[in-house]
Design a protein around this motif. Structure first.
Motif, PDB file in Angstrom:
ATOM      1  N   LEU A   1       3.520  -7.516   9.102  1.00  0.00           N
ATOM      2  CA  LEU A   1       3.122  -6.257   9.072  1.00  0.00           C
ATOM      3  C   LEU A   1       4.779  -5.086   8.353  1.00  0.00           C
ATOM      4  N   VAL A   2       5.051  -4.954   7.175  1.00  0.00           N
ATOM      5  CA  VAL A   2       6.176  -3.942   7.182  1.00  0.00           C
ATOM      6  C   VAL A   2       5.641  -2.560   6.642  1.00  0.00           C
ATOM      7  N   ALA A   3       6.645  -2.059   7.950  1.00  0.00           N
ATOM      8  CA  ALA A   3       6.695  -0.188   7.403  1.00  0.00           C
ATOM      9  C   ALA A   3       7.522   0.067   6.137  1.00  0.00           C
ATOM     10  N   GLY A   4       7.756  -0.374   4.741  1.00  0.00           N
ATOM     11  CA  GLY A   4       8.375   0.591   4.335  1.00  0.00           C
ATOM     12  C   GLY A   4       8.993   1.506   4.020  1.00  0.00           C
ATOM     13  N   GLU A   5       9.483   2.011   2.803  1.00  0.00           N
ATOM     14  CA  GLU A   5       9.735   3.229   2.956  1.00  0.00           C
ATOM     15  C   GLU A   5       8.561   4.186   2.166  1.00  0.00           C
ATOM     16  N   PHE A   6       8.233   3.772   1.226  1.00  0.00           N
ATOM     17  CA  PHE A   6       6.688   3.828   0.645  1.00  0.00           C
ATOM     18  C   PHE A   6       6.012   3.599   1.286  1.00  0.00           C
ATOM     19  N   GLY A   7       4.765   2.969   1.428  1.00  0.00           N
ATOM     20  CA  GLY A   7       3.935   2.116   2.232  1.00  0.00           C
ATOM     21  C   GLY A   7       4.023   1.310   3.659  1.00  0.00           C
ATOM     22  N   LEU A   8       3.147   0.891   3.429  1.00  0.00           N
ATOM     23  CA  LEU A   8       2.818  -0.832   4.000  1.00  0.00           C
ATOM     24  C   LEU A   8       2.470  -1.598   3.621  1.00  0.00           C
ATOM     25  N   ILE A   9       3.523  -2.615   3.623  1.00  0.00           N
ATOM     26  CA  ILE A   9       3.599  -4.177   3.030  1.00  0.00           C
ATOM     27  C   ILE A   9       2.922  -5.336   3.910  1.00  0.00           C
ATOM     28  N   ILE A  10       1.633  -5.686   3.370  1.00  0.00           N
ATOM     29  CA  ILE A  10       1.407  -6.981   4.248  1.00  0.00           C
ATOM     30  C   ILE A  10       1.352  -7.751   3.619  1.00  0.00           C
ATOM     31  N   ARG A  11       2.360  -9.343   3.995  1.00  0.00           N
ATOM     32  CA  ARG A  11       2.319 -10.450   3.642  1.00  0.00           C
ATOM     33  C   ARG A  11       1.700 -11.341   4.341  1.00  0.00           C
ATOM     34  N   VAL A  12       0.590 -12.582   3.547  1.00  0.00           N
ATOM     35  CA  VAL A  12       0.147 -13.098   4.295  1.00  0.00           C
ATOM     36  C   VAL A  12       1.272 -14.777   3.430  1.00  0.00           C
ATOM     37  N   LYS A  13       0.910 -16.014   4.033  1.00  0.00           N
ATOM     38  CA  LYS A  13       1.402 -17.384   3.937  1.00  0.00           C
ATOM     39  C   LYS A  13       1.004 -17.930   4.426  1.00  0.00           C
ATOM     40  N   GLY A  14      -0.018 -19.658   3.576  1.00  0.00           N
ATOM     41  CA  GLY A  14      -0.378 -20.588   4.558  1.00  0.00           C
ATOM     42  C   GLY A  14      -1.426 -21.460   3.605  1.00  0.00           C
ATOM     43  N   PHE A  15      -1.981 -22.168   3.837  1.00  0.00           N
ATOM     44  CA  PHE A  15      -3.188 -22.471   3.529  1.00  0.00           C
ATOM     45  C   PHE A  15      -4.222 -22.184   2.516  1.00  0.00           C
ATOM     46  N   ASN A  16      -4.644 -22.496   1.635  1.00  0.00           N
ATOM     47  CA  ASN A  16      -5.037 -21.360   0.621  1.00  0.00           C
ATOM     48  C   ASN A  16      -6.535 -20.821   0.841  1.00  0.00           C
TER      49      ASN A  16
ATOM     50  N   LEU B   1       0.862  -0.706   0.208  1.00  0.00           N
ATOM     51  CA  LEU B   1      -0.094  -0.107   0.012  1.00  0.00           C
ATOM     52  C   LEU B   1       1.186   1.229  -0.187  1.00  0.00           C
ATOM     53  N   ILE B   2       1.123   1.758  -1.162  1.00  0.00           N
ATOM     54  CA  ILE B   2       1.924   2.794  -1.280  1.00  0.00           C
ATOM     55  C   ILE B   2       1.429   4.053  -0.840  1.00  0.00           C
ATOM     56  N   SER B   3       1.632   5.337  -0.357  1.00  0.00           N
ATOM     57  CA  SER B   3       1.255   6.650  -0.225  1.00  0.00           C
ATOM     58  C   SER B   3       2.660   7.209  -0.288  1.00  0.00           C
ATOM     59  N   PRO B   4       2.103   8.675  -1.225  1.00  0.00           N
ATOM     60  CA  PRO B   4       3.332   9.641  -1.515  1.00  0.00           C
ATOM     61  C   PRO B   4       3.848  10.206  -0.039  1.00  0.00           C
ATOM     62  N   LEU B   5       2.575  10.727   0.505  1.00  0.00           N
ATOM     63  CA  LEU B   5       2.390  11.407   1.955  1.00  0.00           C
ATOM     64  C   LEU B   5       3.471  10.535   2.795  1.00  0.00           C
ATOM     65  N   ILE B   6       4.167   9.207   2.977  1.00  0.00           N
ATOM     66  CA  ILE B   6       4.373   8.879   3.955  1.00  0.00           C
ATOM     67  C   ILE B   6       6.206  10.080   3.781  1.00  0.00           C
ATOM     68  N   GLN B   7       6.765  10.124   2.736  1.00  0.00           N
ATOM     69  CA  GLN B   7       8.009  10.355   2.866  1.00  0.00           C
ATOM     70  C   GLN B   7       7.788  12.630   2.977  1.00  0.00           C
ATOM     71  N   GLN B   8       6.607  12.813   3.132  1.00  0.00           N
ATOM     72  CA  GLN B   8       7.301  14.114   2.645  1.00  0.00           C
ATOM     73  C   GLN B   8       7.736  14.957   4.198  1.00  0.00           C
ATOM     74  N   SER B   9       7.324  14.097   5.255  1.00  0.00           N
ATOM     75  CA  SER B   9       8.280  14.818   6.582  1.00  0.00           C
ATOM     76  C   SER B   9       8.358  13.830   7.441  1.00  0.00           C
ATOM     77  N   ALA B  10       9.678  14.619   8.186  1.00  0.00           N
ATOM     78  CA  ALA B  10      10.327  13.537   8.959  1.00  0.00           C
ATOM     79  C   ALA B  10       9.214  12.788   9.702  1.00  0.00           C
ATOM     80  N   GLU B  11       8.574  14.210  10.023  1.00  0.00           N
ATOM     81  CA  GLU B  11       7.285  13.589  11.266  1.00  0.00           C
ATOM     82  C   GLU B  11       6.179  12.442  10.937  1.00  0.00           C
ATOM     83  N   ASN B  12       6.494  12.393   8.923  1.00  0.00           N
ATOM     84  CA  ASN B  12       5.080  11.869   9.067  1.00  0.00           C
ATOM     85  C   ASN B  12       6.023   9.931   8.338  1.00  0.00           C
ATOM     86  N   ILE B  13       7.283  10.148   8.995  1.00  0.00           N
ATOM     87  CA  ILE B  13       7.321   8.579   8.749  1.00  0.00           C
ATOM     88  C   ILE B  13       7.113   7.713  10.269  1.00  0.00           C
TER      89      ILE B  13
END
Length: 163
Positions: free
Chosen positions: A48-63, A6-18
Motif C-alpha cells: 500500500l503506497v500513499a501516492g500524491e493523489f491517492g492510494l496505490i494498492i499493488r498485489v502480485k503472486g500466484f493468480n 484510488l484517486i481522490s481530489p480531497l488529498i491535495q486540498q490542504s497539508a492537514e489532508n495529506i
C-alpha cells in the motif's frame, strides 16, 4: 500482478489532508499486518503506497489466490477502524519519518525543488508543522469517510486472469 490507484481530489486540498491520508494508509497497513501474514507465507506480495493523489494498492503472486488477498485489502479499506493507541503510535512514527526527511539535505532539496515546480504542492515543512500541532481521531474518521466517498479508480491487471 494487480495494481489499483484510488484517486481522490480531497488529498491535495490542504497539508492537514495529506497528513491525515498518510496516517490513514499507515494505520491500514498496520491493520493488515496480521491477517495478510498467511498470504506472505504463500508467496503473495502486497504493498500500500500513499501516492500524491491517492492510494496505490499493488498485489502480485500466484493468480488463484490473488483475488482473495485483494479482497482482504478492500474489506479492511471499506471497514476501516482503529484504536486510539494505534492512532498515537502511527502519528509518533510519522513525526519521526517527517523529521528524518527534513534533516537530510538531499531529500529536503528535492522537496523544495518539487514545491517550486508543481502547482498546489505542500512542502514537508508544512506537513511536519501540521502533524506537530496535533491531529484528532475525529478528524481522521471524517477524512476517511470523505476520502471513500470521493474516489476515482484506475486499475491494471496482468497475468493469467479472465476478463
Amino acid at each position: 500482478y494487480v495494481r489499483f490507484h484510488l484517486i481522490s481530489p480531497l488529498i491535495q486540498q490542504s497539508a492537514e489532508n495529506i497528513v491525515l491520508f498518510d496516517t490513514f494508509v499507515n494505520i491500514l497497513s498496520h491493520n493488515l499486518g496480521e491477517p495478510a501474514y498467511e498470504a506472505d507465507v504463500a508467496q503473495l506480495e502486497y504493498k500500500l503506497v500513499a501516492g500524491e493523489f491517492g492510494l496505490i494498492i499493488r498485489v502480485k503472486g500466484f493468480n488463484h489466490k490473488l483475488p482473495l488477498l485483494f479482497q482482504l485489502i478492500i474489506d479492511y479499506l471499506s471497514d476501516f477502524s482503529f484504536t486510539p493507541a494505534v492512532f498515537e503510535m502511527i502519528t509518533e512514527q510519522l513525526k519521526k519519518t517527517y523529521y528524518n526527511i527534513l534533516i537530510k539535505p538531499e531529500t529536503l532539496a528535492k522537496d523544495v525543488r518539487l514545491l517550486i515546480l508543481e502547482h498546489g504542492r505542500w512542502s514537508m515543512i508544512d506537513k511536519y508543522q501540521t502533524l506537530m500541532k496535533g491531529l484528532s481521531i475525529e478528524a481522521l474518521s471524517a477524512f476517511v469517510t470523505a476520502f471513500k466517498s470521493q474516489l476515482f479508480v484506475e486499475g491494471l491487471v496482468q497475468g493469467n486472469f479472465t476478463s
